[in-house]
Scaffold this motif. Structure first.
Motif, PDB file in Angstrom:
ATOM      1  N   HIS A  84      -4.509  44.663  12.675  1.00 25.82           N
ATOM      2  CA  HIS A  84      -5.508  44.186  13.638  1.00 25.82           C
ATOM      3  C   HIS A  84      -5.162  44.654  15.053  1.00 25.82           C
ATOM      4  O   HIS A  84      -6.036  45.139  15.781  1.00 25.82           O
ATOM      5  N   LYS A  87      -5.892  48.304  15.475  1.00 21.30           N
ATOM      6  CA  LYS A  87      -7.329  48.556  15.654  1.00 21.30           C
ATOM      7  C   LYS A  87      -7.768  48.253  17.083  1.00 21.30           C
ATOM      8  O   LYS A  87      -8.535  48.992  17.675  1.00 21.30           O
ATOM      9  N   VAL A  88      -7.281  47.159  17.629  1.00 17.46           N
ATOM     10  CA  VAL A  88      -7.652  46.770  18.991  1.00 17.46           C
ATOM     11  C   VAL A  88      -7.156  47.817  19.988  1.00 17.46           C
ATOM     12  O   VAL A  88      -7.891  48.239  20.885  1.00 17.46           O
ATOM     13  N   LYS A  91      -9.042  51.356  19.680  1.00 21.23           N
ATOM     14  CA  LYS A  91     -10.471  51.408  20.030  1.00 21.23           C
ATOM     15  C   LYS A  91     -10.604  51.939  21.456  1.00 21.23           C
ATOM     16  O   LYS A  91      -9.879  51.502  22.350  1.00 21.23           O
ATOM     17  N   PRO A  95     -10.771  46.349  23.423  1.00 19.07           N
ATOM     18  CA  PRO A  95     -11.348  44.998  23.562  1.00 19.07           C
ATOM     19  C   PRO A  95     -10.288  43.897  23.673  1.00 19.07           C
ATOM     20  O   PRO A  95     -10.109  43.078  22.773  1.00 19.07           O
ATOM     21  N   LEU A  96      -9.580  43.895  24.777  1.00 17.48           N
ATOM     22  CA  LEU A  96      -8.576  42.853  25.009  1.00 17.48           C
ATOM     23  C   LEU A  96      -9.226  41.669  25.706  1.00 17.48           C
ATOM     24  O   LEU A  96     -10.032  41.842  26.619  1.00 17.48           O
ATOM     25  N   ASN A 142      -6.264  38.436  21.782  1.00 17.40           N
ATOM     26  CA  ASN A 142      -7.725  38.270  21.806  1.00 17.40           C
ATOM     27  C   ASN A 142      -8.091  36.995  21.047  1.00 17.40           C
ATOM     28  O   ASN A 142      -7.228  36.310  20.495  1.00 17.40           O
ATOM     29  N   GLU A 144      -9.699  36.524  18.210  1.00 18.38           N
ATOM     30  CA  GLU A 144      -9.463  36.541  16.762  1.00 18.38           C
ATOM     31  C   GLU A 144      -8.016  36.172  16.426  1.00 18.38           C
ATOM     32  O   GLU A 144      -7.761  35.409  15.499  1.00 18.38           O
TER      33      GLU A 144
END
Length: 164
Positions: A84, A87-88, A91, A95-96, A142, A144
């Motif tokens: 995960h 991926k963050v 990207k 998307p922090l 984040n 999630e």
């Protein structure tokens, strides 16, 4: 200090684990290295005795049957969190959305709370900042990852470790 059977079990358990750790980390099995390792272990056992550190939490035998399944589960969680976080980070938009959350710790002992806080920190994307009473303050990368800590699965598993 009581020289009972329980105390001796803790001394032997701590000594055995220190010897095993020394041999595993050393990788050298010459007489000099083994004698230095043995002397080091004896010194640590002596210092622990002088500091009166042999108790239920020094070498927690009550965790021995439950800890290995917990480690297997934690390893899977660490792997999933690694994916995960990768991926963050990879990207393009990155998307922090860092957050600080308070997590209820239902563990009854200090050892249980420490295991819980360390498990949170071992999981990528989350860091335990502080333990305040029965709450752990956690920084998450984040929402999630924060939700993953707040879902109480890890808390329940660590609490199950404590039951003895």
């Amino acid at each position: 200090m009581k020289w009972g059977a329980v105390w001796m079990v803790h001394v032997v358990g701590l000594g055995s684990s220190l010897i095993a750790f020394w041999l595993l980390m050393s990788g050298h099995y010459t007489p000099l290295i083994i004698s230095l390792g043995g002397a080091s272990v004896l010194l640590v056992l002596y210092i622990a005795h002088r500091m009166d550190l042999y108790d239920h939490e020094t070498f927690p035998f009550h965790l021995k049957s439950k800890i290995f399944p917990y480690w297997a589960w934690l390893t899977r969680e660490i792997f999933k969190a690694n994916l995960h976080v990768a991926k963050v980070i990879l990207k393009p938009s990155l998307p922090l959305a860092p957050r600080i959350v308070r997590v209820k710790a239902t563990q009854t002992s200090d050892l249980g709370k420490v295991i819980y806080a360390n498990s949170i920190t071992l999981t990528p994307g989350t860091v335990s900042i502080d333990i305040e009473g029965d709450e752990i303050i956690v920084h998450a990368l984040n929402q999630e990852l924060a939700d993953g800590v707040l879902n109480d699965d890890m808390d329940e598993r660590v609490s199950a470790l404590e039951e003895y």
